[in-house]
Motif scaffolding. Structure first.
Motif, PDB file in Angstrom:
ATOM      1  N   GLY A 163      64.116 114.700  55.932  1.00  0.00           N
ATOM      2  CA  GLY A 163      65.356 115.251  55.386  1.00  0.00           C
ATOM      3  C   GLY A 163      66.610 114.515  55.819  1.00  0.00           C
ATOM      4  O   GLY A 163      67.714 115.052  55.736  1.00  0.00           O
ATOM      5  N   LEU A 164      66.458 113.274  56.281  1.00  0.00           N
ATOM      6  CA  LEU A 164      67.595 112.441  56.672  1.00  0.00           C
ATOM      7  C   LEU A 164      67.966 111.510  55.525  1.00  0.00           C
ATOM      8  O   LEU A 164      67.100 110.856  54.942  1.00  0.00           O
ATOM      9  CB  LEU A 164      67.247 111.612  57.908  1.00  0.00           C
ATOM     10  CG  LEU A 164      68.338 110.677  58.437  1.00  0.00           C
ATOM     11  CD1 LEU A 164      69.533 111.458  58.954  1.00  0.00           C
ATOM     12  CD2 LEU A 164      67.780 109.761  59.527  1.00  0.00           C
ATOM     13  N   PHE A 165      69.269 111.455  55.216  1.00  0.00           N
ATOM     14  CA  PHE A 165      69.757 110.596  54.136  1.00  0.00           C
ATOM     15  C   PHE A 165      71.031 109.887  54.597  1.00  0.00           C
ATOM     16  O   PHE A 165      71.679 110.301  55.551  1.00  0.00           O
ATOM     17  CB  PHE A 165      70.077 111.423  52.885  1.00  0.00           C
ATOM     18  CG  PHE A 165      68.925 112.234  52.368  1.00  0.00           C
ATOM     19  CD1 PHE A 165      67.957 111.666  51.562  1.00  0.00           C
ATOM     20  CD2 PHE A 165      68.798 113.587  52.690  1.00  0.00           C
ATOM     21  CE1 PHE A 165      66.885 112.405  51.084  1.00  0.00           C
ATOM     22  CE2 PHE A 165      67.745 114.342  52.219  1.00  0.00           C
ATOM     23  CZ  PHE A 165      66.781 113.751  51.414  1.00  0.00           C
ATOM     24  N   CYS A 166      71.394 108.834  53.877  1.00  0.00           N
ATOM     25  CA  CYS A 166      72.685 108.192  54.129  1.00  0.00           C
ATOM     26  C   CYS A 166      73.377 107.901  52.798  1.00  0.00           C
ATOM     27  O   CYS A 166      72.732 107.704  51.773  1.00  0.00           O
ATOM     28  CB  CYS A 166      72.532 106.919  54.959  1.00  0.00           C
ATOM     29  SG  CYS A 166      71.726 105.535  54.120  1.00  0.00           S
ATOM     30  N   VAL A 167      74.685 107.905  52.841  1.00  0.00           N
ATOM     31  CA  VAL A 167      75.521 107.619  51.670  1.00  0.00           C
ATOM     32  C   VAL A 167      76.572 106.592  52.071  1.00  0.00           C
ATOM     33  O   VAL A 167      77.279 106.768  53.073  1.00  0.00           O
ATOM     34  CB  VAL A 167      76.207 108.906  51.149  1.00  0.00           C
ATOM     35  CG1 VAL A 167      77.215 108.573  50.056  1.00  0.00           C
ATOM     36  CG2 VAL A 167      75.169 109.899  50.641  1.00  0.00           C
ATOM     37  N   GLY A 168      76.656 105.505  51.303  1.00  0.00           N
ATOM     38  CA  GLY A 168      77.694 104.513  51.539  1.00  0.00           C
ATOM     39  C   GLY A 168      77.467 103.633  52.749  1.00  0.00           C
ATOM     40  O   GLY A 168      78.425 103.111  53.322  1.00  0.00           O
ATOM     41  N   LEU A 169      76.215 103.432  53.153  1.00  0.00           N
ATOM     42  CA  LEU A 169      75.925 102.594  54.316  1.00  0.00           C
ATOM     43  C   LEU A 169      75.067 101.385  53.942  1.00  0.00           C
ATOM     44  O   LEU A 169      74.250 100.919  54.728  1.00  0.00           O
ATOM     45  CB  LEU A 169      75.225 103.425  55.400  1.00  0.00           C
ATOM     46  CG  LEU A 169      76.094 104.496  56.069  1.00  0.00           C
ATOM     47  CD1 LEU A 169      75.272 105.322  57.045  1.00  0.00           C
ATOM     48  CD2 LEU A 169      77.293 103.870  56.777  1.00  0.00           C
ATOM     49  N   SER A 170      75.280 100.875  52.721  1.00  0.00           N
ATOM     50  CA  SER A 170      74.490  99.723  52.273  1.00  0.00           C
ATOM     51  C   SER A 170      75.351  98.497  52.010  1.00  0.00           C
ATOM     52  O   SER A 170      74.875  97.504  51.480  1.00  0.00           O
ATOM     53  CB  SER A 170      73.731 100.083  50.990  1.00  0.00           C
ATOM     54  OG  SER A 170      74.637 100.367  49.938  1.00  0.00           O
ATOM     55  N   ARG A 171      76.633  98.573  52.377  1.00  0.00           N
ATOM     56  CA  ARG A 171      77.574  97.459  52.186  1.00  0.00           C
ATOM     57  C   ARG A 171      77.715  97.077  50.714  1.00  0.00           C
ATOM     58  O   ARG A 171      77.836  95.905  50.380  1.00  0.00           O
ATOM     59  CB  ARG A 171      77.143  96.245  53.007  1.00  0.00           C
ATOM     60  CG  ARG A 171      77.320  96.421  54.517  1.00  0.00           C
ATOM     61  CD  ARG A 171      77.071  95.119  55.250  1.00  0.00           C
ATOM     62  NE  ARG A 171      77.535  95.192  56.628  1.00  0.00           N
ATOM     63  CZ  ARG A 171      76.797  94.856  57.693  1.00  0.00           C
ATOM     64  NH1 ARG A 171      75.554  94.465  57.523  1.00  0.00           N
ATOM     65  NH2 ARG A 171      77.293  94.935  58.891  1.00  0.00           N
ATOM     66  N   ARG A 172      77.713  98.075  49.841  1.00  0.00           N
ATOM     67  CA  ARG A 172      77.813  97.773  48.413  1.00  0.00           C
ATOM     68  C   ARG A 172      78.984  98.470  47.740  1.00  0.00           C
ATOM     69  O   ARG A 172      79.038  98.562  46.519  1.00  0.00           O
ATOM     70  CB  ARG A 172      76.502  98.135  47.711  1.00  0.00           C
ATOM     71  CG  ARG A 172      75.353  97.234  48.147  1.00  0.00           C
ATOM     72  CD  ARG A 172      74.082  97.526  47.394  1.00  0.00           C
ATOM     73  NE  ARG A 172      73.002  96.648  47.816  1.00  0.00           N
ATOM     74  CZ  ARG A 172      72.138  96.083  46.997  1.00  0.00           C
ATOM     75  NH1 ARG A 172      72.222  96.279  45.704  1.00  0.00           N
ATOM     76  NH2 ARG A 172      71.167  95.330  47.456  1.00  0.00           N
ATOM     77  N   GLY A 173      79.921  99.006  48.525  1.00  0.00           N
ATOM     78  CA  GLY A 173      81.163  99.498  47.963  1.00  0.00           C
ATOM     79  C   GLY A 173      81.143 100.942  47.507  1.00  0.00           C
ATOM     80  O   GLY A 173      80.142 101.645  47.570  1.00  0.00           O
ATOM     81  N   LEU A 174      82.326 101.372  47.014  1.00  0.00           N
ATOM     82  CA  LEU A 174      82.526 102.764  46.620  1.00  0.00           C
ATOM     83  C   LEU A 174      81.631 103.187  45.471  1.00  0.00           C
ATOM     84  O   LEU A 174      81.126 104.318  45.453  1.00  0.00           O
ATOM     85  CB  LEU A 174      83.994 102.984  46.227  1.00  0.00           C
ATOM     86  CG  LEU A 174      85.026 103.010  47.357  1.00  0.00           C
ATOM     87  CD1 LEU A 174      86.430 103.058  46.763  1.00  0.00           C
ATOM     88  CD2 LEU A 174      84.801 104.191  48.274  1.00  0.00           C
ATOM     89  N   ASN A 175      81.445 102.307  44.515  1.00  0.00           N
ATOM     90  CA  ASN A 175      80.678 102.679  43.329  1.00  0.00           C
ATOM     91  C   ASN A 175      79.242 103.053  43.689  1.00  0.00           C
ATOM     92  O   ASN A 175      78.734 104.098  43.257  1.00  0.00           O
ATOM     93  CB  ASN A 175      80.684 101.521  42.323  1.00  0.00           C
ATOM     94  CG  ASN A 175      80.053 101.910  40.992  1.00  0.00           C
ATOM     95  OD1 ASN A 175      80.385 102.952  40.433  1.00  0.00           O
ATOM     96  ND2 ASN A 175      79.161 101.091  40.492  1.00  0.00           N
ATOM     97  N   LEU A 176      78.594 102.235  44.516  1.00  0.00           N
ATOM     98  CA  LEU A 176      77.215 102.539  44.884  1.00  0.00           C
ATOM     99  C   LEU A 176      77.158 103.739  45.824  1.00  0.00           C
ATOM    100  O   LEU A 176      76.182 104.494  45.811  1.00  0.00           O
ATOM    101  CB  LEU A 176      76.532 101.340  45.518  1.00  0.00           C
ATOM    102  CG  LEU A 176      75.007 101.497  45.655  1.00  0.00           C
ATOM    103  CD1 LEU A 176      74.348 101.607  44.286  1.00  0.00           C
ATOM    104  CD2 LEU A 176      74.402 100.354  46.439  1.00  0.00           C
TER     105      LEU A 176
END
Length: 388
Positions: free
Chosen positions: A353-366
């Motif tokens: 149940g662990l997730f991440c958002v915006g931690l892939s160095r691909r900007g706001l859109n991703l």
């Protein structure tokens, strides 16, 4: 230090920048309850408190939108900081996002017995340790978390001002001063331009090779990616860069062998989106210097043997992330620097149940796409549980 009673939730979001707000909005749309913890006293603190005045989003607005609420049609293609903040204010109000501010997460670990994440956060105001429990944990702590200044021999002997870019607002206080900008990413290049525009005698340290592209070239590149493979688009971007900017090496700036979009996707290394800096480099108004060897008082010695006196140094050297210090039991989702190490397109999904958002160095859109993917996954898992 006092302990406070527990609070239960379905989802805990850590971080209330654009990624955390995106996650909250997507959960809201699916009627999934959550708690959002933020260590600062406001949301989007990087933009509200730590960004320079002339900042605009470097990509066109359609590539920077948060989920479920597009920018107004009246906004310019490249949105200035103040308008972006206005939009975020509207976003928070529209989705009724109510963060718990000044909560600094000290520990997060997964309890195998209860199948829940236990998050302990310091309430900075009350000096209490608060405990939160949830089935799901979303890491939205951002790529720009803790300002980083590298260790340089003699830095402590420097007699002038030393600041990180998060403390720089504009060039007004620096008129006619000798200022060194360390770091040649987009922030460094734009701060150097701002300093030069305000009459500072500006130099910038460029250690590594970079692609320099105009906003229009980047805009064209994104459009082309809908129809052509990365390699072909990269080749065309480099061709256009050479056509517009000529031989960068004449001014002390190398051009990478790999293409700009490849570098962005593989390593999170963005091209320089030029807003006028290169013109001032060509004219000599901004001097390009190599890496720093050491510092002796107000004299900075460079790897080419030159030394120059400076009144101020602005470090545009990025950020480090502290997630690995408090997140326990995860050896799958994030690397030691707090960036996802899972391959795209499943880079947002961890275990238990662990997730991440915006931690892939691909900007706001991703980050917005991440947020929707995470919310949909949680909804699916909750539906499976209810039918079991």
């Amino acid at each position: 230090m006092k302990e406070k009673m527990e609070e239960e939730a379905c989802v805990i979001i850590v971080g209330c920048g654009p990624s955390g707000l995106s996650a909250a909005a997507c959960l809201n749309q699916l009627s999934i309850p959550y708690i959002i913890l933020e260590r600062e006293d406001c949301y989007a603190s990087l933009f509200k408190k730590y960004a320079y005045d002339r900042l605009h989003l470097h990509l066109a607005k359609q590539y920077c939108e948060l989920p479920h609420l597009p920018f107004p049609a009246s906004y310019p293609t490249f949105v200035p900081k103040d308008q972006f903040i206005q939009h975020l204010d509207h976003y928070v109000s529209h989705f009724n996002i109510t963060p718990l501010y000044q909560r600094s997460v000290e520990l997060a670990n997964y309890d195998e017995d209860t199948k829940k994440w236990i998050v302990k956060a310091m309430n900075i105001v009350s000096d209490e340790i608060e405990e939160y429990r949830a089935r799901f944990l979303i890491l939205a702590t951002g790529e720009a978390s803790t300002p980083f200044i590298p260790e340089i021999e003699g830095l402590t002997t420097f007699t002038g001002e030393v600041i990180h870019s998060t403390r720089y607002k504009n060039g007004k206080p620096y008129g006619n001063m000798n200022v060194l900008v360390v770091g040649s990413g987009n922030s460094g290049m734009e701060i150097a331009l701002d300093l030069a525009n305000h009459g500072a005698k500006t130099s910038i340290v460029v250690r590594s090779s970079v692609h320099i592209l105009s906003k229009q070239i980047v805009y064209l590149g994104f459009a082309m990616l809908n129809y052509f493979p990365y390699g072909m688009v990269d080749s065309f971007m480099v061709f256009l860069s050479k056509l517009v900017y000529g031989d960068q090496s004449r001014y002390g700036i190398g051009r990478p062998k790999e293409g700009p979009f490849f570098l962005k996707n593989a390593y999170g290394k963005y091209p320089i989106i030029d807003v006028g800096t290169f013109k001032k480099i060509k004219s000599g108004e901004i001097k390009v210097l190599p890496a720093i060897e050491n510092i002796r008082g107000n004299e900075v010695v460079f790897e080419n043997g030159e030394s120059h006196p400076f009144d101020s140094i602005v470090f545009c050297t990025g950020f480090k992330r502290s997630t690995n210090k408090w997140l326990k039991g995860d050896d799958y989702l994030l690397d030691e620097d707090g960036i996802t190490k899972v391959s795209y397109p499943n880079h947002w999904r961890g275990k238990n149940g662990l997730f991440c958002v915006g931690l892939s160095r691909r900007g706001l859109n991703l980050a917005g796409i991440d947020a929707q993917s995470v919310a949909d996954e949680i909804k699916s898992l909750l539906s499976l549980k209810s039918t079991a």
